[in-house]
Motif scaffolding. Structure first.
Motif, short mmCIF file in Angstrom:
data_model
loop_
_atom_site.label_atom_id
_atom_site.label_comp_id
_atom_site.label_asym_id
_atom_site.label_seq_id
_atom_site.Cartn_x
_atom_site.Cartn_y
_atom_site.Cartn_z
N GLN A 193 22.69 -48.23 26.29
CA GLN A 193 22.29 -47.84 27.64
C GLN A 193 21.14 -48.74 28.08
O GLN A 193 20.13 -48.85 27.39
CB GLN A 193 21.87 -46.37 27.69
N SER A 194 21.29 -49.37 29.21
CA SER A 194 20.31 -50.34 29.69
C SER A 194 19.38 -49.72 30.72
O SER A 194 19.71 -48.69 31.33
CB SER A 194 21.02 -51.55 30.31
N ASP A 225 29.64 -53.01 30.04
CA ASP A 225 30.40 -51.77 29.90
C ASP A 225 31.39 -51.59 31.05
O ASP A 225 30.99 -51.55 32.22
CB ASP A 225 29.41 -50.60 29.87
N ASP A 252 17.20 -52.96 21.14
CA ASP A 252 18.65 -52.79 21.25
C ASP A 252 19.38 -53.63 20.21
O ASP A 252 20.36 -53.19 19.59
CB ASP A 252 19.13 -53.18 22.66
N ASP A 279 24.95 -51.31 31.71
CA ASP A 279 25.06 -50.90 30.32
C ASP A 279 25.93 -51.91 29.56
O ASP A 279 26.73 -52.64 30.16
CB ASP A 279 25.66 -49.50 30.21
#
Length: 549
Positions: free
Chosen positions: A221-222, A248, A207, A228
């Motif tokens: 996006q996690s 997010d 990431d 996220d």
């Protein structure tokens, strides 16, 4: 790059700002040689290095850095003429002994502002700061935050983006994080703010690599169970300074948050540059003052006053080091700085104050001795640091605390005791054929090993005074090496067992007759009188002190 990212980030030229506002943002101890009202209002839109051998570009509204130019020289006059003809915003120069009045006269004569920077200023850092200030000044949505205060800046970013913010450097160290009430966080956020370190180094995290490759804010996006993130790589002058990560806010708040991050990118770089400069200065200052406290009794009182040290209940010096196989490597140096941060944070939590510094690969800390059980507090804090250290390094942390110094003059003694204990524990951590993996993190106060440490001192004294030449220990060692025998090991086991043959045999996992045979051979071959207690004491001291060294 995603087209939407390109359109959001934009390539528009910075909006010019007043020279006075620009100098406030740079904060590089710039001295204005001719600070007239007209000069202070000059617009600044760019920063350029001057090169006399190149065709000089358009310098209108530009701050010109006259690197390698001597004040009063013909070259300096050419810079001023070029700047004046091109309507430059200002010229920056190192005075190098030239009186400010002379520079003021030159500024007035050519009609161009002259700014003076310190002779020891780093031009590379200055141009990065200067260019970032031009872009950063145009962002006024976080006005009022002191430059370099990354915790306050993180709070401002979190408020604008509607999500908890963290600021991370390229090594994964958390430089600042928001504490805005009511904003949701997850377990990853809790862990990283506690340890001030990312779980995975950015160089190994996919990431981070994606974020670093982008010039605009990015949605990340996690995996399940982790919120996220929105992230932005922060740069100045082409140098990667780190990144900002926002939990997010989701829904229709996501896009405005991404846009806000893009707008804040220049100002983020400016804050991170100032924070890095302040951090470097603070670390150097603390290291110098700590070194003075521990090494220079004549100046120790001055150093204590500079640190704000109140010597009421006394202090003890603690020393921390990583059991790293390549102590001088870049990875080791990065981990040492992480260890410094960990020690500082933990001491702040435990003692509500922190006096720490990294000196010669060792992190030193002053531990207060208040309360009824100061040694219990010291043991607890070094134990906690050892357990937390698994988050910053794969190598064990070794920690030692010297004796309590009731007066400033006793701090060198406490430091010596801490270092002696640390070195002893480090040797215990060493990898050998019998111990192929390092032991668990080791932590101790000086009193825990005072017997072994004093025996070590005896061993050093024997070696320094060459007293070892009068006994047979070295001769036995040489005989063992030549004939592949174990006489020296047998002698040590025999003494450690108080001359009890059965116990010595059990220690060496051999038959008792083997011990008797070897002792007899030692007495005959090396004329050792085992009936003489003085002889036994001396040889035992030699063996023990040699083993410990």
């Amino acid at each position: 790059m995603d087209p939407s990212e390109e359109s959001r980030h934009g390539d528009a030229a910075p909006v010019p700002i007043a020279l006075s506002a620009w100098t406030d943002l740079v904060q590089e101890d710039l001295l204005h040689a001719n600070p007239t009202a007209e000069n202070l209002r000059r617009p600044v839109a760019d920063v350029q290095l001057y090169d006399a051998f190149d065709d000089q570009p358009n310098v209108r509204n530009t701050v010109v850095l006259a690197m390698g130019v001597s004040c009063g020289s013909a070259g300096f006059e050419r810079v001023l003429v070029h700047a004046a003809d091109g309507e430059a915003a200002a010229v920056i120069v190192k005075a190098r002994g030239t009186p400010i009045e002379d520079l003021r006269v030159a500024s007035s004569r050519h009609g161009v502002p002259v700014l003076v920077v310190g002779d020891d200023a780093d031009w590379t850092r200055l141009i990065a700061m200067a260019r970032t200030a031009v872009a950063g000044a145009a962002v006024d949505s976080v006005s009022g935050v002191r430059l370099g205060d990354l915790f306050a800046f993180a709070n401002a970013v979190a408020s604008i983006a509607n999500g908890a913010a963290s600021i991370v450097d390229p090594s994964g160290r958390i430089l600042g994080y928001s504490t805005v009430p009511g904003q949701p966080i997850d377990d990853l956020r809790r862990e990283t703010t506690l340890t001030l370190q990312e779980r995975t180094p950015p160089a190994l995290d996919a990431d981070f690599k994606v974020v670093y490759s982008s010039t605009a804010a990015h949605f990340v996006q996690s995996p399940s169970g982790i919120a996220d993130r929105l992230a932005l790589a922060v740069r100045a002058g082409g140098e990667l300074l780190g990144s900002i990560w926002i939990i997010d806010p989701g829904g229709d708040r996501r896009q405005p948050a991404l846009d806000a991050l893009d707008r804040l990118a220049p100002l983020a770089g400016l804050h991170m540059l100032h924070a890095r400069s302040a951090s470097d200065f603070t670390e150097r200052r603390n290291a110098d003052l700590m070194r003075t406290l521990m090494d220079d009794p004549a100046q120790a009182s001055f150093a204590a006053a500079q640190l704000g040290l109140e010597f009421t209940d006394g202090f003890a010096i603690a020393a921390f080091a990583l059991s790293h196989p390549n102590a001088g490597s870049l990875d080791a140096m990065r981990e040492q700085h992480r260890l410094l941060q960990l020690v500082t944070v933990t001491c702040n939590v435990q003692f509500r104050s922190a006096y720490s510094a990294l000196i010669d690969s060792v992190v030193y800390a002053l531990l207060p001795c208040a309360g009824e059980s100061p040694r219990a507090a010291h043991r607890r804090v070094i134990r906690d640091i050892g357990s937390y250290a698994t988050t910053i390094s794969a190598h064990p942390v070794v920690a030692a605390v010297g004796g309590i110094a009731e007066q400033i003059s006793e701090l060198p003694r406490s430091r010596t005791e801490a270092v002696r204990t640390l070195q002893y524990l480090m040797r215990q951590q060493s990898v050998t054929r019998e111990n192929p993996t390092p032991q668990r993190p080791a932590a101790a106060v000086f009193e825990d090993h005072w017997t072994e440490l004093n025996l070590l001192e005896i061993g050093r004294y024997i070696a320094e005074k060459h007293l070892d030449k009068f006994d047979v220990v070295d001769a036995i060692r040489a005989y063992d090496a030549t004939h592949h025998t174990d006489f020296l090991i047998t002698l040590r086991a025999y003494f450690d067992s108080n001359a009890n043959v059965s116990k010595a045999a059990d220690r060496m996992h051999v038959h008792g007759n083997t011990i008797r045979y070897r002792i007899t051979r030692l007495a005959e071959e090396f004329q050792i009188d085992f009936d003489n207690p003085t002889t036994r004491l001396w040889l035992w001291l030699r063996l023990v002190s040699t083993d410990l060294m």
